[in-house]
Scaffold this motif. Structure first.
Motif, PDB file in Angstrom:
ATOM      1  N   THR A  31      -1.684   1.644 -13.122  1.00  0.00           N
ATOM      2  CA  THR A  31      -1.880   0.850 -13.351  1.00  0.00           C
ATOM      3  C   THR A  31      -2.160  -0.010 -12.604  1.00  0.00           C
ATOM      4  OG1 THR A  31       1.018   0.967 -13.354  1.00  0.00           O
ATOM      5  CG2 THR A  31      -0.061   2.047 -15.674  1.00  0.00           C
ATOM      6  N   ALA A  32      -2.175  -1.173 -12.718  1.00  0.00           N
ATOM      7  CA  ALA A  32      -2.122  -2.570 -11.152  1.00  0.00           C
ATOM      8  C   ALA A  32      -0.644  -1.898 -10.853  1.00  0.00           C
ATOM      9  CB  ALA A  32      -2.891  -3.496 -12.487  1.00  0.00           C
ATOM     10  N   GLU A  33      -0.029  -2.638 -11.535  1.00  0.00           N
ATOM     11  CA  GLU A  33       1.441  -2.678 -10.964  1.00  0.00           C
ATOM     12  C   GLU A  33       1.736  -1.455  -9.845  1.00  0.00           C
ATOM     13  OE1 GLU A  33       4.756  -3.100 -13.430  1.00  0.00           O
ATOM     14  OE2 GLU A  33       6.344  -2.866 -11.888  1.00  0.00           O
ATOM     15  N   GLN A  34       1.593  -0.132 -10.572  1.00  0.00           N
ATOM     16  CA  GLN A  34       1.587   0.970  -9.148  1.00  0.00           C
ATOM     17  C   GLN A  34       0.842   0.595  -8.233  1.00  0.00           C
ATOM     18  OE1 GLN A  34       1.078   4.209 -11.779  1.00  0.00           O
ATOM     19  NE2 GLN A  34       2.018   5.798 -10.656  1.00  0.00           N
ATOM     20  N   LEU A  35      -0.213   0.181  -8.378  1.00  0.00           N
ATOM     21  CA  LEU A  35      -1.018  -0.139  -7.209  1.00  0.00           C
ATOM     22  C   LEU A  35      -0.397  -1.487  -6.276  1.00  0.00           C
ATOM     23  CD1 LEU A  35      -4.280   0.930  -5.972  1.00  0.00           C
ATOM     24  CD2 LEU A  35      -5.022  -1.599  -6.387  1.00  0.00           C
ATOM     25  N   MET A  36      -0.086  -2.219  -7.158  1.00  0.00           N
ATOM     26  CA  MET A  36       0.593  -3.187  -6.268  1.00  0.00           C
ATOM     27  C   MET A  36       1.824  -2.815  -5.109  1.00  0.00           C
ATOM     28  SD  MET A  36       0.614  -6.375  -5.717  1.00  0.00           S
ATOM     29  CE  MET A  36       2.463  -6.253  -4.245  1.00  0.00           C
ATOM     30  N   ARG A  37       2.751  -2.094  -6.273  1.00  0.00           N
ATOM     31  CA  ARG A  37       3.705  -1.304  -5.665  1.00  0.00           C
ATOM     32  C   ARG A  37       3.700  -0.462  -4.290  1.00  0.00           C
ATOM     33  NH1 ARG A  37       8.805  -2.358  -8.335  1.00  0.00           N
ATOM     34  NH2 ARG A  37       8.704  -2.733 -10.446  1.00  0.00           N
ATOM     35  N   GLU A  89      -2.494  -6.990 -18.189  1.00  0.00           N
ATOM     36  CA  GLU A  89      -3.449  -6.063 -18.606  1.00  0.00           C
ATOM     37  C   GLU A  89      -3.141  -4.530 -17.463  1.00  0.00           C
ATOM     38  OE1 GLU A  89      -7.762  -7.624 -19.323  1.00  0.00           O
ATOM     39  OE2 GLU A  89      -6.387  -7.736 -21.554  1.00  0.00           O
ATOM     40  N   GLY A  90      -4.176  -4.294 -17.182  1.00  0.00           N
ATOM     41  CA  GLY A  90      -4.117  -3.547 -15.659  1.00  0.00           C
ATOM     42  C   GLY A  90      -2.870  -2.165 -16.049  1.00  0.00           C
ATOM     43  N   ASN A  91      -3.602  -2.145 -17.458  1.00  0.00           N
ATOM     44  CA  ASN A  91      -2.883  -0.455 -17.827  1.00  0.00           C
ATOM     45  C   ASN A  91      -4.139   0.662 -17.720  1.00  0.00           C
ATOM     46  OD1 ASN A  91       0.135  -1.717 -18.432  1.00  0.00           O
ATOM     47  ND2 ASN A  91      -1.422  -2.547 -20.059  1.00  0.00           N
ATOM     48  N   LYS A  95      -9.551  -2.157 -17.482  1.00  0.00           N
ATOM     49  CA  LYS A  95     -10.996  -2.270 -16.670  1.00  0.00           C
ATOM     50  C   LYS A  95     -10.495  -3.373 -15.529  1.00  0.00           C
ATOM     51  CE  LYS A  95     -15.089  -0.481 -18.357  1.00  0.00           C
ATOM     52  NZ  LYS A  95     -14.514   0.020 -19.898  1.00  0.00           N
ATOM     53  N   THR A  96      -9.319  -4.752 -15.877  1.00  0.00           N
ATOM     54  CA  THR A  96      -8.834  -4.888 -14.669  1.00  0.00           C
ATOM     55  C   THR A  96      -7.451  -5.838 -15.775  1.00  0.00           C
ATOM     56  OG1 THR A  96      -9.228  -7.523 -16.598  1.00  0.00           O
ATOM     57  CG2 THR A  96     -11.081  -6.153 -14.944  1.00  0.00           C
ATOM     58  N   GLY A  97      -6.833  -6.460 -14.511  1.00  0.00           N
ATOM     59  CA  GLY A  97      -5.370  -6.235 -14.679  1.00  0.00           C
ATOM     60  C   GLY A  97      -4.718  -7.697 -13.534  1.00  0.00           C
ATOM     61  N   THR A  98      -4.240  -8.179 -13.919  1.00  0.00           N
ATOM     62  CA  THR A  98      -3.108  -9.219 -13.023  1.00  0.00           C
ATOM     63  C   THR A  98      -1.378  -8.838 -12.608  1.00  0.00           C
ATOM     64  OG1 THR A  98      -2.558 -10.762 -14.524  1.00  0.00           O
ATOM     65  CG2 THR A  98      -5.091 -11.404 -13.490  1.00  0.00           C
ATOM     66  N   VAL A  99      -1.335  -9.261 -11.663  1.00  0.00           N
ATOM     67  CA  VAL A  99       0.072  -8.856 -11.395  1.00  0.00           C
ATOM     68  C   VAL A  99       0.943 -10.033 -10.372  1.00  0.00           C
ATOM     69  CG1 VAL A  99       1.859  -7.182 -10.196  1.00  0.00           C
ATOM     70  CG2 VAL A  99       0.088  -6.485 -11.232  1.00  0.00           C
ATOM     71  N   HIS A 126     -11.036   4.348  -9.404  1.00  0.00           N
ATOM     72  CA  HIS A 126      -9.190   4.252  -9.436  1.00  0.00           C
ATOM     73  C   HIS A 126      -8.957   2.490  -8.861  1.00  0.00           C
ATOM     74  CE1 HIS A 126      -9.382   3.220  -5.274  1.00  0.00           C
ATOM     75  NE2 HIS A 126     -10.418   4.349  -4.791  1.00  0.00           N
ATOM     76  N   TRP A 127      -7.542   2.404  -9.322  1.00  0.00           N
ATOM     77  CA  TRP A 127      -7.460   0.511  -9.266  1.00  0.00           C
ATOM     78  C   TRP A 127      -7.412   0.579  -7.835  1.00  0.00           C
ATOM     79  CZ3 TRP A 127      -6.440  -2.565 -12.894  1.00  0.00           C
ATOM     80  CH2 TRP A 127      -6.118  -2.348 -14.089  1.00  0.00           C
ATOM     81  N   VAL A 128      -8.053  -1.203  -7.531  1.00  0.00           N
ATOM     82  CA  VAL A 128      -8.133  -1.708  -5.702  1.00  0.00           C
ATOM     83  C   VAL A 128      -7.339  -3.030  -6.317  1.00  0.00           C
ATOM     84  CG1 VAL A 128      -9.640  -0.294  -5.283  1.00  0.00           C
ATOM     85  CG2 VAL A 128     -10.718  -2.416  -6.168  1.00  0.00           C
TER      86      VAL A 128
END
Ligand SMILES: [Zn+2]
Length: 136
Positions: A31-37, A89-91, A95-99, A126-128
């Motif tokens: 997930t986008a949150e995981q990438l953020m973390r 989103e970001g799940n 395809k996209t998401g915001t955190v 993969h998420w970027v």
């Protein structure tokens, strides 16, 4: 880095069971949150290779000088804490998401924070991170 340490990202898990998995294999990030973390943790443990890899090719700093400056700054501050405020989103199937997050740190012994609404997308499977908006 002692691996039994609690992960800096604030998940409450051990680093080895949390962001280290992402740092070893960016494709494991769901997930986008995981990438953020995992990016926050990469800042705190000085892992510029991961920060580069997890940054979209269109927006990441490609000059060595800029990367070195960013890494030097990240090393010069004391990272304290990450708060995830909101996400959209970001799940796994998006395809996209915001955190939206707040990252707290000490710079020259003064408390400071980055409050950002970051955009994420998938690139090469993969998420970027794309970029962030600071307009709060
Ligand atoms: Zn973590």
């Amino acid at each position: 880095m002692q691996k039994q340490l609690i992960c800096p990202c604030g998940s409450g898990k051990a680093y080895a069971q949390c962001c280290e998995i992402a740092h070893n294999n960016i494709y494991s990030v769901k997930t986008a949150e995981q990438l953020m973390r995992s990016r926050y943790t990469a800042f705190t443990i000085d892992n510029p290779e991961y920060l580069h890899k997890s940054h979209h090719s269109s927006s990441r700093p490609n000059s060595k000088r800029e990367r070195e400056q960013n890494a030097a700054w990240a090393k010069s501050v004391v990272w304290l804490h990450l708060d995830i405020i909101n996400k959209y989103e970001g799940n796994e199937n998006d395809k996209t998401g915001t955190v939206e997050f707040k990252a707290y740190f000490l710079e020259n012994n003064k408390a400071n924070l980055i409050h950002e609404n970051s955009s994420f997308a998938k690139e090469n499977g993969h998420w970027v991170y794309i970029d962030g908006c600071y307009n709060f």
